[in-house]
Design a protein around this motif. Structure first.
Motif, short mmCIF file in Angstrom:
data_model
loop_
_atom_site.label_atom_id
_atom_site.label_comp_id
_atom_site.label_asym_id
_atom_site.label_seq_id
_atom_site.Cartn_x
_atom_site.Cartn_y
_atom_site.Cartn_z
N GLN A 1 12.17 12.66 -13.46
CA GLN A 1 13.18 12.37 -12.44
C GLN A 1 14.53 12.93 -12.86
O GLN A 1 15.28 13.48 -12.04
N LEU A 2 14.85 12.81 -14.14
CA LEU A 2 16.09 13.36 -14.64
C LEU A 2 16.09 14.89 -14.54
O LEU A 2 17.10 15.50 -14.17
N GLN A 3 14.94 15.50 -14.83
CA GLN A 3 14.83 16.95 -14.69
C GLN A 3 15.05 17.38 -13.24
O GLN A 3 15.74 18.37 -12.97
N LYS A 4 14.49 16.64 -12.28
CA LYS A 4 14.66 16.96 -10.87
C LYS A 4 16.13 16.86 -10.46
O LYS A 4 16.64 17.71 -9.72
N SER A 5 16.80 15.85 -10.94
CA SER A 5 18.22 15.66 -10.60
C SER A 5 19.06 16.82 -11.13
O SER A 5 19.91 17.37 -10.42
N VAL A 6 18.81 17.21 -12.38
CA VAL A 6 19.56 18.33 -12.97
C VAL A 6 19.24 19.63 -12.24
O VAL A 6 20.12 20.45 -11.99
N ALA A 7 17.96 19.82 -11.87
CA ALA A 7 17.57 21.03 -11.13
C ALA A 7 18.27 21.09 -9.77
O ALA A 7 18.69 22.16 -9.32
N ALA A 8 18.42 19.94 -9.11
CA ALA A 8 19.12 19.90 -7.82
C ALA A 8 20.59 20.26 -8.00
O ALA A 8 21.18 20.97 -7.17
N ILE A 9 21.21 19.79 -9.07
CA ILE A 9 22.61 20.13 -9.34
C ILE A 9 22.75 21.63 -9.57
O ILE A 9 23.68 22.28 -9.05
N ILE A 10 21.83 22.21 -10.33
CA ILE A 10 21.88 23.65 -10.61
C ILE A 10 21.76 24.44 -9.31
O ILE A 10 22.51 25.39 -9.07
N SER A 11 20.80 24.06 -8.45
CA SER A 11 20.61 24.76 -7.18
C SER A 11 21.86 24.67 -6.31
O SER A 11 22.28 25.67 -5.70
N SER A 12 22.47 23.50 -6.26
CA SER A 12 23.68 23.32 -5.45
C SER A 12 24.83 24.18 -5.97
O SER A 12 25.55 24.83 -5.20
N GLN A 13 24.99 24.22 -7.29
CA GLN A 13 26.08 25.01 -7.88
C GLN A 13 25.87 26.50 -7.67
O GLN A 13 26.81 27.25 -7.41
N THR B 1 12.70 15.48 -27.24
CA THR B 1 12.80 16.93 -27.08
C THR B 1 13.22 17.32 -25.66
O THR B 1 14.15 18.11 -25.47
N PRO B 2 12.57 16.77 -24.60
CA PRO B 2 13.04 17.10 -23.24
C PRO B 2 14.47 16.63 -22.98
O PRO B 2 15.24 17.31 -22.30
N ILE B 3 14.83 15.46 -23.51
CA ILE B 3 16.20 14.96 -23.33
C ILE B 3 17.20 15.91 -23.98
O ILE B 3 18.28 16.18 -23.43
N ALA B 4 16.86 16.44 -25.13
CA ALA B 4 17.75 17.39 -25.81
C ALA B 4 17.93 18.65 -24.97
O ALA B 4 19.04 19.19 -24.86
N LYS B 5 16.83 19.14 -24.36
CA LYS B 5 16.92 20.32 -23.51
C LYS B 5 17.77 20.05 -22.27
O LYS B 5 18.59 20.88 -21.86
N ILE B 6 17.59 18.87 -21.68
CA ILE B 6 18.40 18.51 -20.51
C ILE B 6 19.87 18.41 -20.88
O ILE B 6 20.75 18.88 -20.15
N ALA C 1 21.43 20.01 -23.29
CA ALA C 1 21.94 21.37 -23.50
C ALA C 1 22.22 22.06 -22.16
O ALA C 1 23.23 22.76 -22.00
N THR C 2 21.33 21.85 -21.18
CA THR C 2 21.53 22.45 -19.86
C THR C 2 22.77 21.90 -19.19
O THR C 2 23.57 22.65 -18.61
N ILE C 3 22.96 20.59 -19.27
CA ILE C 3 24.14 19.96 -18.66
C ILE C 3 25.41 20.44 -19.34
O ILE C 3 26.44 20.67 -18.68
N ASN C 4 25.37 20.62 -20.63
CA ASN C 4 26.55 21.12 -21.35
C ASN C 4 26.93 22.53 -20.88
O ASN C 4 28.11 22.85 -20.75
N ARG C 5 25.94 23.37 -20.62
CA ARG C 5 26.23 24.73 -20.11
C ARG C 5 26.77 24.67 -18.69
O ARG C 5 27.67 25.44 -18.33
N LEU C 6 26.24 23.76 -17.88
CA LEU C 6 26.77 23.59 -16.53
C LEU C 6 28.23 23.12 -16.56
O LEU C 6 29.03 23.51 -15.71
N SER C 7 28.56 22.28 -17.52
CA SER C 7 29.91 21.72 -17.59
C SER C 7 30.97 22.78 -17.87
O SER C 7 32.15 22.56 -17.57
N VAL C 8 30.57 23.93 -18.41
CA VAL C 8 31.52 25.01 -18.67
C VAL C 8 31.40 26.12 -17.63
O VAL C 8 31.92 27.21 -17.81
N GLY C 9 30.68 25.85 -16.52
CA GLY C 9 30.62 26.80 -15.41
C GLY C 9 29.50 27.80 -15.46
O GLY C 9 29.46 28.73 -14.65
N ASP C 10 28.55 27.64 -16.36
CA ASP C 10 27.42 28.58 -16.47
C ASP C 10 26.33 28.14 -15.50
O ASP C 10 25.58 27.21 -15.77
N VAL C 11 26.26 28.82 -14.33
CA VAL C 11 25.25 28.47 -13.32
C VAL C 11 24.00 29.34 -13.44
O VAL C 11 23.14 29.30 -12.56
#
Length: 204
Positions: A86-98, A55-60, A62-72
């Motif tokens: 750890q994967l959640q932290k990495s994705v959160a860091a990418i979101i903050s940077s974008q 379930t958390p992997i599915a949410k991650i 979905a979040t990465i898919n939205r980021l890939s189309v420019g939705d910050v």
């Protein structure tokens, strides 16, 4: 007596055989029960693992898919301390940077060329390109501003020259009028002297 002994032995064998069959049946039922319990436990454990990890992997994902189309505007919660966390932290860091980069580019788009875009590392090609673009835009704007100031200065000098020329023309026109008036006065004096000379000759 022998027949009785044989009959007794035969009965005992039948009883033992039936007892053995009953024991085997009971053991078989027991093994089947244990197998069913084990299958239920394994199935429950698999469902629990699926809920905890899948379930958390599915949410991650979905979040990465939205980021890939420019939705910050997306966000992700970091609520675990394992590998998924750890994967959640990495994705959160990418979101903050974008989001930070998008905010800086919005400032540039509104005309604020003082926005600082600092690459996060030597491999941060995107931020390096954006930083170089902002610097190039600032240089172009400075050149245009300098050219406009030169044009404005040249226009002021031209206006001053035009006013000076106009003033000189006015003075020249005034001088011409004065010379013309003097010539007219001289002509009148000459005519008057001529008339006086004629009168003098007539009197003589």
């Amino acid at each position: 007596h022998i027949d009785r002994v044989v009959r007794l032995a035969s009965d005992m064998n039948v009883a033992d055989e039936q007892s053995g069959k009953g024991l085997i049946k009971n053991r078989t039922l027991l093994l089947l029960g244990v197998a069913v319990v084990l299958i239920g436990l394994v199935s429950g454990f698999c469902l629990l693992i699926s809920h905890i990890i899948a379930t958390p992997i599915a949410k991650i994902t979905a979040t990465i898919n939205r980021l890939s189309v420019g939705d910050v505007s997306v966000d992700i919660a970091v609520n675990r301390s394992d590998e998924v966390g750890q994967l959640q932290k990495s994705v959160a860091a990418i979101i903050s940077s974008q989001k930070e980069l998008a905010t800086s580019m919005d400032r540039v788009a509104s005309g604020d060329l003082t926005a600082q875009i600092i690459p996060l590392s030597e491999d941060d090609i995107l931020r390096q390109a954006c930083s170089n673009m902002v610097k190039a835009l600032a240089e172009v704007v400075n050149e245009i501003t300098s050219s406009a100031e030169h044009v404005a200065s040249g226009g002021s000098q031209m206006s001053a020259s035009t006013q000076s020329l106009s003033h000189g023309t006015s003075e020249q026109s005034s001088s011409t009028e004065q010379v013309s008036a003097s010539i007219e006065q001289m002509g009148a004096s000459i005519r008057q002297n001529s008339q006086n000379a004629q009168r003098t000759e007539q009197i003589a």
